[in-house]
Structure formats: structure tokens, C-alpha cells
Scaffold this motif. Structure first.
Motif, PDB file in Angstrom:
ATOM      1  N   HIS A 157      43.746  23.364  53.579  1.00 29.10           N
ATOM      2  CA  HIS A 157      44.674  23.135  54.522  1.00 29.10           C
ATOM      3  C   HIS A 157      45.601  22.109  54.170  1.00 29.10           C
ATOM      4  N   GLU A 158      45.093  20.822  53.737  1.00 29.01           N
ATOM      5  CA  GLU A 158      46.122  19.648  53.703  1.00 29.01           C
ATOM      6  C   GLU A 158      46.807  19.992  52.510  1.00 29.01           C
ATOM      7  N   LYS A 159      46.364  20.788  51.215  1.00 21.80           N
ATOM      8  CA  LYS A 159      47.157  21.157  50.269  1.00 21.80           C
ATOM      9  C   LYS A 159      48.387  22.064  50.412  1.00 21.80           C
ATOM     10  N   ARG A 160      47.957  23.186  51.442  1.00 15.76           N
ATOM     11  CA  ARG A 160      49.095  23.836  52.026  1.00 15.76           C
ATOM     12  C   ARG A 160      49.798  23.095  52.766  1.00 15.76           C
ATOM     13  N   LEU A 161      49.489  22.276  53.672  1.00 15.06           N
ATOM     14  CA  LEU A 161      50.451  21.384  54.531  1.00 15.06           C
ATOM     15  C   LEU A 161      51.511  20.614  53.673  1.00 15.06           C
ATOM     16  N   LYS A 162      50.929  20.134  52.860  1.00 15.58           N
ATOM     17  CA  LYS A 162      51.900  19.242  51.707  1.00 15.58           C
ATOM     18  C   LYS A 162      52.885  20.165  51.110  1.00 15.58           C
ATOM     19  N   GLU A 163      52.524  21.358  50.805  1.00 19.68           N
ATOM     20  CA  GLU A 163      53.476  22.332  50.157  1.00 19.68           C
ATOM     21  C   GLU A 163      54.543  22.960  51.125  1.00 19.68           C
ATOM     22  N   LEU A 164      54.036  22.980  52.430  1.00 20.19           N
ATOM     23  CA  LEU A 164      55.004  23.485  53.346  1.00 20.19           C
ATOM     24  C   LEU A 164      56.055  22.362  53.747  1.00 20.19           C
ATOM     25  N   LYS A 165      55.403  21.233  53.999  1.00 19.17           N
ATOM     26  CA  LYS A 165      56.316  19.920  54.284  1.00 19.17           C
ATOM     27  C   LYS A 165      57.649  19.793  53.369  1.00 19.17           C
ATOM     28  N   LYS A 166      57.158  20.032  51.878  1.00 18.92           N
ATOM     29  CA  LYS A 166      58.309  19.880  50.961  1.00 18.92           C
ATOM     30  C   LYS A 166      59.037  21.070  51.093  1.00 18.92           C
ATOM     31  N   LEU A 167      58.530  22.073  51.448  1.00 23.57           N
ATOM     32  CA  LEU A 167      59.336  23.448  51.642  1.00 23.57           C
ATOM     33  C   LEU A 167      60.577  23.262  52.736  1.00 23.57           C
ATOM     34  N   VAL A 168      59.862  22.787  53.797  1.00 20.48           N
ATOM     35  CA  VAL A 168      60.772  22.348  54.988  1.00 20.48           C
ATOM     36  C   VAL A 168      61.603  21.215  54.785  1.00 20.48           C
ATOM     37  N   SER A 169      61.482  20.112  54.010  1.00 18.63           N
ATOM     38  CA  SER A 169      62.290  18.965  53.571  1.00 18.63           C
ATOM     39  C   SER A 169      63.468  19.685  52.844  1.00 18.63           C
ATOM     40  N   ALA A 170      63.141  20.800  52.020  1.00 16.94           N
ATOM     41  CA  ALA A 170      64.315  21.331  51.200  1.00 16.94           C
ATOM     42  C   ALA A 170      65.012  22.523  51.777  1.00 16.94           C
ATOM     43  N   SER A 171      64.318  23.150  52.669  1.00 17.98           N
ATOM     44  CA  SER A 171      64.933  24.324  53.475  1.00 17.98           C
ATOM     45  C   SER A 171      64.394  24.241  55.017  1.00 17.98           C
ATOM     46  N   ALA A 172      64.916  23.481  55.961  1.00 16.82           N
ATOM     47  CA  ALA A 172      64.196  23.722  57.220  1.00 16.82           C
ATOM     48  C   ALA A 172      64.774  24.671  58.130  1.00 16.82           C
ATOM     49  N   THR A 173      64.173  26.019  57.731  1.00 14.87           N
ATOM     50  CA  THR A 173      64.541  27.333  58.223  1.00 14.87           C
ATOM     51  C   THR A 173      63.503  27.483  59.227  1.00 14.87           C
ATOM     52  N   LYS A 174      63.814  28.420  60.360  1.00 11.58           N
ATOM     53  CA  LYS A 174      63.110  28.561  61.331  1.00 11.58           C
ATOM     54  C   LYS A 174      61.606  29.135  60.684  1.00 11.58           C
ATOM     55  N   SER A 175      61.470  29.870  59.914  1.00 11.62           N
ATOM     56  CA  SER A 175      60.437  30.476  59.412  1.00 11.62           C
ATOM     57  C   SER A 175      59.600  29.643  58.724  1.00 11.62           C
ATOM     58  N   ASN A 176      60.112  28.760  57.913  1.00 12.72           N
ATOM     59  CA  ASN A 176      59.441  27.605  57.357  1.00 12.72           C
ATOM     60  C   ASN A 176      58.823  26.730  58.234  1.00 12.72           C
ATOM     61  N   MET A 177      59.638  26.260  59.271  1.00 14.41           N
ATOM     62  CA  MET A 177      59.185  25.300  60.323  1.00 14.41           C
ATOM     63  C   MET A 177      57.909  25.972  61.135  1.00 14.41           C
ATOM     64  N   ASN A 178      57.929  27.324  61.394  1.00 12.01           N
ATOM     65  CA  ASN A 178      56.820  27.772  62.000  1.00 12.01           C
ATOM     66  C   ASN A 178      55.636  28.013  61.299  1.00 12.01           C
ATOM     67  N   ALA A 179      55.882  28.225  60.012  1.00 11.58           N
ATOM     68  CA  ALA A 179      54.649  28.060  59.001  1.00 11.58           C
ATOM     69  C   ALA A 179      54.166  26.916  59.129  1.00 11.58           C
ATOM     70  N   LEU A 180      54.936  25.560  58.953  1.00  9.71           N
ATOM     71  CA  LEU A 180      54.551  24.454  59.130  1.00  9.71           C
ATOM     72  C   LEU A 180      53.475  24.213  60.439  1.00  9.71           C
ATOM     73  N   GLN A 181      54.146  24.469  61.516  1.00 15.64           N
ATOM     74  CA  GLN A 181      53.514  24.108  62.794  1.00 15.64           C
ATOM     75  C   GLN A 181      52.176  25.046  62.539  1.00 15.64           C
ATOM     76  N   ARG A 182      52.010  26.403  62.264  1.00 17.70           N
ATOM     77  CA  ARG A 182      50.825  27.337  62.452  1.00 17.70           C
ATOM     78  C   ARG A 182      49.748  26.566  61.648  1.00 17.70           C
ATOM     79  N   GLU A 183      50.083  26.031  60.214  1.00 19.65           N
ATOM     80  CA  GLU A 183      49.163  25.557  59.453  1.00 19.65           C
ATOM     81  C   GLU A 183      48.541  24.218  60.213  1.00 19.65           C
ATOM     82  N   GLU A 184      49.491  23.302  60.686  1.00 12.79           N
ATOM     83  CA  GLU A 184      49.021  22.181  61.547  1.00 12.79           C
ATOM     84  C   GLU A 184      47.896  22.358  62.575  1.00 12.79           C
ATOM     85  N   GLU A 185      48.374  23.637  63.429  1.00  8.83           N
ATOM     86  CA  GLU A 185      47.435  24.000  64.406  1.00  8.83           C
ATOM     87  C   GLU A 185      46.184  24.484  64.029  1.00  8.83           C
TER      88      GLU A 185
END
Length: 230
Positions: A157-185
Motif C-alpha cells: 500500500h505504501e508503494k502504491r501511495l508513493k506512486e499515486l502521490k507522484k502522479l497527483v503531483s504531476a497531474s492533479a486530476t480528480k481521478s488521480n486525487m480520488n485514487a490517492l484518497q482511496r488508497e490512503e483510506e
């Protein structure tokens, strides 16, 4: 007596002896099977009695003793499952007798106390501590396995979170933000569930180590009730 007559007599004697031995062996096999079935049914009834207590709404479902009882019940279930498929019924019967002796060690003191109309203070003896020791050892092994499994899931999960944070940093789309939130939850839910499970099991193990009279009494009573309630 002629040689031929002696041979006939000898053969007759051997036949009678062999027939008796065969009959004895059949009787022993029948007795063995009867003893096996009787003990299997008895222990299965105890397992069902314990499971029935777990399924009831009440204090036991939240009691500190629950992890001990669940692990003890699972141990009995494993023995029942293993012995069903054993080809050597003598070995199977030995295992069933050992399990039955464990149950009897746990309930004999309680039964004596009940028979006296609870006329004295109930206390655990060495036999009870021996059986509880086996159960707590199994729980400690379970804790170790749970921690290893949790750490492996947490790293994923932490690896996935790290990847998603990079993705959000590069492209803060609603889809990417939601994916990050779901992974944190998911990670928070996993961590909370693991912490609660570990806390319950650790509390039970510590209570036995400290010879907590309440948990010892609750364990004896639950196993005893499981043997008398079909």
C-alpha cells in the motif's frame, strides 16, 4: 497315532487358532472404530458448543477471553479434521484421546466446584495452566504470522501511495486525487483492523501470563458449558 492323523490334528489346531485370532482381530477393530466414533462425536459436540457461544449476542463476543476460546476451538477442529482422514485409526484414536484429556483437564476443576454448589473459591490448577499455556503459545505464533502478513500488505500500500502521490503531483486530476484518497483510506482501515486484532490477542496472552483469575474463570466456564450444552 499315525503320521497322517497327527498332521490332520495339527492342521485342525492351527485352523482353530487362526480362526480365533481372526475373530479377536475383528472384535478389536470394531472396538477401535466404536471408540473412535464416540470420541469424535463427543469432541465435535464440544466444538459446536463453543461455536454456539461465539455466535450469541452477549458479553463473550467482546470479552478478553474470546481469542483464547477461538484458538482452543480451532485446535479441536483441526484434530477432528486430521483424524477423519487418518488411515491408522489407532494413531487417530490416540490423538482424539489426547484432545479429550485436554478438555477434561480444563473442566474437571470447574465440575467439582459446581458439584459443591460453589461452596469455595475456585482456583486454577497446574493442568489448567498447562492447557492455557498451549493455547497462548498458539496465539503468539498467530501474532507473529499476522504481523508478517500485515507488514507485507502495508509495504504494498505504501508503494502504491508513493506512486499515486507522484502522479497527483504531476497531474492533479480528480481521478488521480480520488485514487490517492482511496488508497490512503485502505491503508488506514488495514492498520486500524490489525491494531485492534493484535490488541485483543495480546490482552488475552498477557492475562494468562499474569494468571488473571477473571480470564481463567471465563475460559473454564465457557469450555465446561460447551461440553454440557449440545
Amino acid at each position: 497315532m499315525t503320521s497322517h492323523a497327527m498332521q490332520v490334528l495339527l492342521l485342525a489346531h492351527v485352523a482353530v487358532h487362526w480362526g480365533t485370532a481372526l475373530k479377536t482381530e475383528v472384535l478389536q477393530a470394531t472396538d477401535l472404530e466404536d471408540a473412535f466414533v464416540t470420541l469424535h462425536v463427543k469432541l465435535h459436540s464440544t466444538v459446536a458448543g463453543l461455536r454456539g457461544q461465539f455466535n450469541k449476542e452477549g458479553e463473550l463476543r467482546k470479552a478478553p477471553v474470546l481469542p483464547l476460546l477461538v484458538k482452543f476451538q480451532q485446535g479441536l477442529e483441526q484434530i477432528l479434521s486430521d483424524t477423519v482422514y487418518m488411515k491408522d485409526k489407532r494413531v487417530a484414536l490416540m490423538n482424539l484421546r489426547s484432545a479429550d484429556a485436554s478438555v477434561e483437564r480444563l473442566i474437571s476443576t470447574y465440575k467439582t466446584w459446581e458439584a459443591s454448589h460453589r461452596s469455595y473459591k475456585l482456583s486454577a490448577d497446574s493442568g489448567i495452566f498447562e492447557e492455557l499455556g498451549k493455547t497462548t503459545t498458539s496465539l503468539e505464533t498467530l501474532l507473529s504470522k499476522m504481523n508478517k502478513a500485515f507488514q507485507a500488505k502495508k509495504r504494498r500500500h505504501e508503494k502504491r501511495l508513493k506512486e499515486l502521490k507522484k502522479l497527483v503531483s504531476a497531474s492533479a486530476t480528480k481521478s488521480n486525487m480520488n485514487a490517492l484518497q482511496r488508497e490512503e483510506e485502505l491503508l488506514n482501515k488495514l492498520t486500524k483492523k490489525h491494531s485492534n486484532q493484535v490488541a485483543k490477542i495480546s490482552t488475552a496472552v498477557d492475562a494468562v501470563s499474569n494468571k488473571d483469575p477473571k480470564i481463567l474463570f471465563a475460559f473454564m466456564r465457557a469450555v465446561h458449558d460447551a461440553t454440557v450444552n449440545d
